[in-house]
Design an enzyme around this catalytic site. Structure first.
Site, PDB file in Angstrom:
ATOM      1  N   HIS A  32      -0.268  -2.822  -4.947  1.00 19.79           N
ATOM      2  CA  HIS A  32      -0.287  -4.048  -5.744  1.00 19.79           C
ATOM      3  C   HIS A  32      -0.154  -3.677  -7.218  1.00 19.79           C
ATOM      4  O   HIS A  32      -0.857  -2.776  -7.692  1.00 19.79           O
ATOM      5  CB  HIS A  32      -1.634  -4.772  -5.591  1.00 19.79           C
ATOM      6  CG  HIS A  32      -1.958  -5.207  -4.197  1.00 19.79           C
ATOM      7  ND1 HIS A  32      -1.798  -6.504  -3.769  1.00 19.79           N
ATOM      8  CD2 HIS A  32      -2.451  -4.526  -3.130  1.00 19.79           C
ATOM      9  CE1 HIS A  32      -2.190  -6.605  -2.501  1.00 19.79           C
ATOM     10  NE2 HIS A  32      -2.591  -5.409  -2.086  1.00 19.79           N
ATOM     11  N   HIS A  84       1.314  -0.497   0.980  1.00 20.42           N
ATOM     12  CA  HIS A  84       1.863  -1.224  -0.162  1.00 20.42           C
ATOM     13  C   HIS A  84       0.935  -1.039  -1.347  1.00 20.42           C
ATOM     14  O   HIS A  84      -0.275  -0.869  -1.172  1.00 20.42           O
ATOM     15  CB  HIS A  84       2.054  -2.716   0.147  1.00 20.42           C
ATOM     16  CG  HIS A  84       0.828  -3.369   0.696  1.00 20.42           C
ATOM     17  ND1 HIS A  84       0.471  -3.279   2.025  1.00 20.42           N
ATOM     18  CD2 HIS A  84      -0.151  -4.086   0.093  1.00 20.42           C
ATOM     19  CE1 HIS A  84      -0.662  -3.933   2.216  1.00 20.42           C
ATOM     20  NE2 HIS A  84      -1.065  -4.420   1.053  1.00 20.42           N
TER      21      HIS A  84
HETATM   22  P1  AMP Z   1      -3.550  -6.245   1.401  1.00 21.25           P
HETATM   23  O1  AMP Z   1      -4.777  -7.124   1.440  1.00 21.25           O
HETATM   24  O2  AMP Z   1      -3.690  -5.086   0.465  1.00 21.25           O
HETATM   25  O3  AMP Z   1      -3.090  -5.839   2.795  1.00 21.25           O
HETATM   26  O4  AMP Z   1      -2.439  -7.148   0.763  1.00 21.25           O
HETATM   27  C1  AMP Z   1      -1.447  -7.797   1.488  1.00 21.25           C
HETATM   28  C2  AMP Z   1      -0.756  -8.701   0.492  1.00 21.25           C
HETATM   29  O5  AMP Z   1       0.474  -9.118   1.067  1.00 21.25           O
HETATM   30  C3  AMP Z   1      -1.552  -9.975   0.147  1.00 21.25           C
HETATM   31  O6  AMP Z   1      -1.813  -9.980  -1.254  1.00 21.25           O
HETATM   32  C4  AMP Z   1      -0.634 -11.099   0.586  1.00 21.25           C
HETATM   33  O7  AMP Z   1      -0.654 -12.194  -0.306  1.00 21.25           O
HETATM   34  C5  AMP Z   1       0.734 -10.426   0.618  1.00 21.25           C
HETATM   35  N1  AMP Z   1       1.685 -11.006   1.553  1.00 21.25           N
HETATM   36  C6  AMP Z   1       1.496 -11.286   2.876  1.00 21.25           C
HETATM   37  N2  AMP Z   1       2.629 -11.796   3.414  1.00 21.25           N
HETATM   38  C7  AMP Z   1       3.552 -11.829   2.422  1.00 21.25           C
HETATM   39  C8  AMP Z   1       4.912 -12.247   2.345  1.00 21.25           C
HETATM   40  N3  AMP Z   1       5.547 -12.734   3.413  1.00 21.25           N
HETATM   41  N4  AMP Z   1       5.546 -12.137   1.162  1.00 21.25           N
HETATM   42  C9  AMP Z   1       4.908 -11.661   0.077  1.00 21.25           C
HETATM   43  N5  AMP Z   1       3.627 -11.234   0.082  1.00 21.25           N
HETATM   44  C10 AMP Z   1       2.953 -11.320   1.226  1.00 21.25           C
END
Ligand code: AMP
Ligand code: ZN
Length: 138
Positions: free
Chosen positions: A104, A102
């Protein structure tokens, strides 16, 4: 598309877990980050399950990069932010918490407007208000 039934982002893509979606096409989905670094923070997620960018087929990565450009433009235009960060973590050692690639997109405005400590929306209503802005509905 490669799907992992235990993956939270695959479940969001399949509509099994709710999200505030701002964009979807055949290859990608973009939705609001539930714990934003800044308000309006969104994620761009390929519909292909793989943990890191080095695990993605090249054509999926190219579509992801094009999608990031498109969605960053939407975020900048609809939120009126002055800048944005594009951030992408690969592997737990790099801070990746969800093992599905993903990107950001983090809207930014210069101090003193920047809210460094914010990790939560004040309310569900506020998050929905940002969703409306991102959808171009207000
Ligand atoms: P990373 O640390 O790059 O793996 O980022 C994962 C991101 O996913 C974090 O910023 C979380 O806040 C976000 N996240 C986790 N679960 C959900 C969800 N159900 N809906 C939206 N964002 C999410
Ligand atoms: Zn997945």
């Amino acid at each position: 598309m490669v799907h992992d039934s235990n993956c939270i982002f695959c479940k969001i893509i399949a509509g099994e877990i709710p999200s505030l979606k701002i964009y979807e096409d055949e290859d990608l989905m973009s939705f609001m980050d539930i714990n934003p670094f800044s308000k309006g923070h969104v994620l761009v997620v390929p519909k292909y399950h793989a943990q890191t960018i080095t695990d993605l087929p090249e054509e999926v990565l190219v579509k992801l990069a094009k999608g990031v450009q498109k969605i960053a433009g939407i975020v900048r235009q609809r939120l009126g932010c002055e800048g944005f960060n594009v951030l992408q973590n690969n592997g737990a050692a790099a801070g990746q918490t969800v093992p599905h690639v993903h990107v950001h997109i983090i809207p930014r405005n210069p101090a003193p407007h920047l809210d460094w400590k914010s990790k939560k929306y004040d309310s569900d209503e506020e998050m929905h208000a940002y969703h409306k802005k991102l959808m171009g509905e207000e």
